[in-house]
Write an enzyme that holds these catalytic residues in place. Structure first.
Site, short mmCIF file in Angstrom:
data_model
loop_
_atom_site.label_atom_id
_atom_site.label_comp_id
_atom_site.label_asym_id
_atom_site.label_seq_id
_atom_site.Cartn_x
_atom_site.Cartn_y
_atom_site.Cartn_z
N LYS A 12 6.05 47.44 48.12
CA LYS A 12 7.33 47.97 48.70
C LYS A 12 7.51 49.48 48.31
O LYS A 12 6.80 49.96 47.47
CB LYS A 12 8.49 47.01 48.06
CG LYS A 12 8.59 45.67 48.70
CD LYS A 12 9.84 44.91 48.23
CE LYS A 12 9.75 43.48 48.87
NZ LYS A 12 10.96 42.72 48.53
N PHE A 60 21.67 39.41 52.19
CA PHE A 60 20.60 40.63 51.66
C PHE A 60 19.95 41.22 52.90
O PHE A 60 19.08 42.35 52.71
CB PHE A 60 19.68 40.24 50.59
CG PHE A 60 18.88 39.01 50.99
CD1 PHE A 60 17.66 39.30 51.65
CD2 PHE A 60 19.19 37.53 50.74
CE1 PHE A 60 16.98 38.14 51.99
CE2 PHE A 60 18.42 36.61 50.86
CZ PHE A 60 17.10 36.69 51.54
N ARG A 88 1.49 35.20 44.51
CA ARG A 88 2.96 34.93 44.22
C ARG A 88 3.07 34.52 42.73
O ARG A 88 4.13 34.86 42.22
CB ARG A 88 3.55 33.91 45.01
CG ARG A 88 3.76 34.12 46.54
CD ARG A 88 4.05 33.01 47.69
NE ARG A 88 5.47 32.40 47.33
CZ ARG A 88 6.56 33.19 47.90
NH1 ARG A 88 6.50 34.17 48.48
NH2 ARG A 88 7.83 32.55 47.36
N THR A 94 11.52 35.79 42.60
CA THR A 94 12.12 36.80 43.75
C THR A 94 13.04 37.59 42.62
O THR A 94 13.18 38.95 43.02
CB THR A 94 12.89 35.97 44.82
OG1 THR A 94 11.85 35.10 45.21
CG2 THR A 94 13.20 36.98 45.97
N ARG A 108 6.98 41.83 39.08
CA ARG A 108 8.26 41.79 39.40
C ARG A 108 8.98 42.02 37.94
O ARG A 108 9.98 42.82 37.95
CB ARG A 108 8.90 40.76 40.15
CG ARG A 108 8.59 40.85 41.59
CD ARG A 108 8.90 39.46 42.44
NE ARG A 108 8.72 39.93 43.91
CZ ARG A 108 8.68 38.77 44.87
NH1 ARG A 108 8.68 37.62 44.45
NH2 ARG A 108 8.58 39.02 46.06
N ASN A 118 12.01 44.49 44.57
CA ASN A 118 11.20 43.63 43.70
C ASN A 118 9.73 43.65 43.91
O ASN A 118 8.86 42.79 43.70
CB ASN A 118 11.86 42.34 43.65
CG ASN A 118 11.52 41.63 45.11
OD1 ASN A 118 11.23 42.27 45.90
ND2 ASN A 118 11.88 40.39 45.33
N HIS A 121 5.92 41.76 48.52
CA HIS A 121 5.73 40.69 49.22
C HIS A 121 4.77 39.95 49.01
O HIS A 121 3.51 40.35 49.06
CB HIS A 121 6.32 41.28 50.62
CG HIS A 121 6.07 40.04 51.63
ND1 HIS A 121 6.90 39.22 51.92
CD2 HIS A 121 4.78 39.60 52.42
CE1 HIS A 121 6.40 37.99 52.76
NE2 HIS A 121 5.31 38.62 53.06
P1 RTP Z 1 8.96 37.67 49.53
O1 RTP Z 1 9.28 37.14 51.10
O2 RTP Z 1 9.25 39.54 49.64
O3 RTP Z 1 7.53 37.53 49.06
O4 RTP Z 1 9.74 37.15 48.38
P2 RTP Z 1 10.09 35.82 48.32
O5 RTP Z 1 9.31 34.68 49.28
O6 RTP Z 1 10.08 35.59 46.72
O7 RTP Z 1 11.94 35.64 48.60
P3 RTP Z 1 12.51 35.46 50.30
O8 RTP Z 1 13.44 34.27 49.86
O9 RTP Z 1 11.39 35.31 51.22
O10 RTP Z 1 12.99 36.82 50.19
C1 RTP Z 1 12.48 38.04 50.95
C2 RTP Z 1 12.95 39.16 50.30
O11 RTP Z 1 14.44 39.35 50.38
C3 RTP Z 1 14.70 39.71 49.24
N1 RTP Z 1 15.94 39.10 48.65
N2 RTP Z 1 16.79 39.63 47.94
N3 RTP Z 1 19.55 37.50 46.19
C4 RTP Z 1 18.98 38.61 46.90
O12 RTP Z 1 19.47 39.61 46.84
C5 RTP Z 1 17.68 38.42 47.50
N4 RTP Z 1 17.05 37.19 47.91
C6 RTP Z 1 15.78 37.68 48.54
C7 RTP Z 1 13.93 40.00 48.11
O13 RTP Z 1 13.22 41.52 48.46
C8 RTP Z 1 12.59 39.24 48.81
O14 RTP Z 1 11.57 39.87 48.29
MG MG Z 2 9.47 34.96 51.13
#
Ligand code: RTP
Ligand code: MG
Length: 154
Positions: A12, A60, A88, A94, A108, A118, A121
């Site tokens: 990012k 978000f 991951r 996350t 992260r 964070n 991705h």
């Molecule tokens: P990513 O897709 O980025 O690998 O992350 P992830 O699977 O762990 O999380 P996801 O639920 O797919 O969310 C995508 C991105 O959205 C942002 N996010 N912010 N509570 C919050 O403020 C929140 N929840 C999700 C994060 O930047 C996450 O990487």
């Molecule tokens: Mg995701």
């Protein structure tokens, strides 16, 4: 013949701008994966919105899209027998708060600033990996990666 699993990693904008984070992430990636393709791009907001369309309507979403278009991102296609899970795991949770609490040495935990910023991705399933790789690398062929031969780079 077992396939080398592929995943898409996106570093990012805040991490691309931080030389210590960037160099750490590159080393971590190189030490664990076959780095199949890499490119640095600047997303426009429409493309970022399309990439994250599964999150439309979440609180978000807008800030995530704006942030992802705020500076260059690094895209990496990574190969490993269990690339998706491995990347991951290296990322950690996350939520940066959780990451720092549960596993301070995950990426992260080390370099995350907020839940939006964070660090990176990672695709969450083989189907998402394929879709996401095609999104950013439309000419890339997913089906040439096997572990009983040297991977053929092109
Ligand atoms: P990513 O897709 O980025 O690998 O992350 P992830 O699977 O762990 O999380 P996801 O639920 O797919 O969310 C995508 C991105 O959205 C942002 N996010 N912010 N509570 C919050 O403020 C929140 N929840 C999700 C994060 O930047 C996450 O990487
Ligand atoms: Mg995701």
């Amino acid at each position: 013949m077992q396939k080398l699993q592929l995943t898409l990693a996106i570093v990012k904008p805040h991490a691309v701008k931080n030389p210590i984070a960037l160099s750490y992430i590159r080393q971590a990636v190189k030490s664990k994966f076959v780095v199949i393709k890499t490119k640095r791009i600047l997303l426009d907001e429409d493309t970022a919105a399309k990439f994250y369309r599964e999150h439309v309507g979440k609180f978000f979403y807008n800030r995530l899209v704006t942030f992802m278009a705020s500076g260059c991102i690094d895209l990496h296609i990574l190969g490993h027998m269990r690339a998706i899970q491995m990347w991951r795991k290296m990322l950690g949770p996350t939520s940066v708060y959780k990451a720092q609490f549960q596993d301070p040495y995950c990426l992260r935990g080390l370099f995350g600033i907020s839940d939006t910023r964070n660090v990176a991705h990672g695709s969450d399933s083989p189907q998402s990996a394929e879709k996401e790789i095609k999104f950013f690398f439309p000419d890339f062929s997913m089906y040439q990666w096997y572990n009983d031969d040297e991977p053929c780079y092109r």
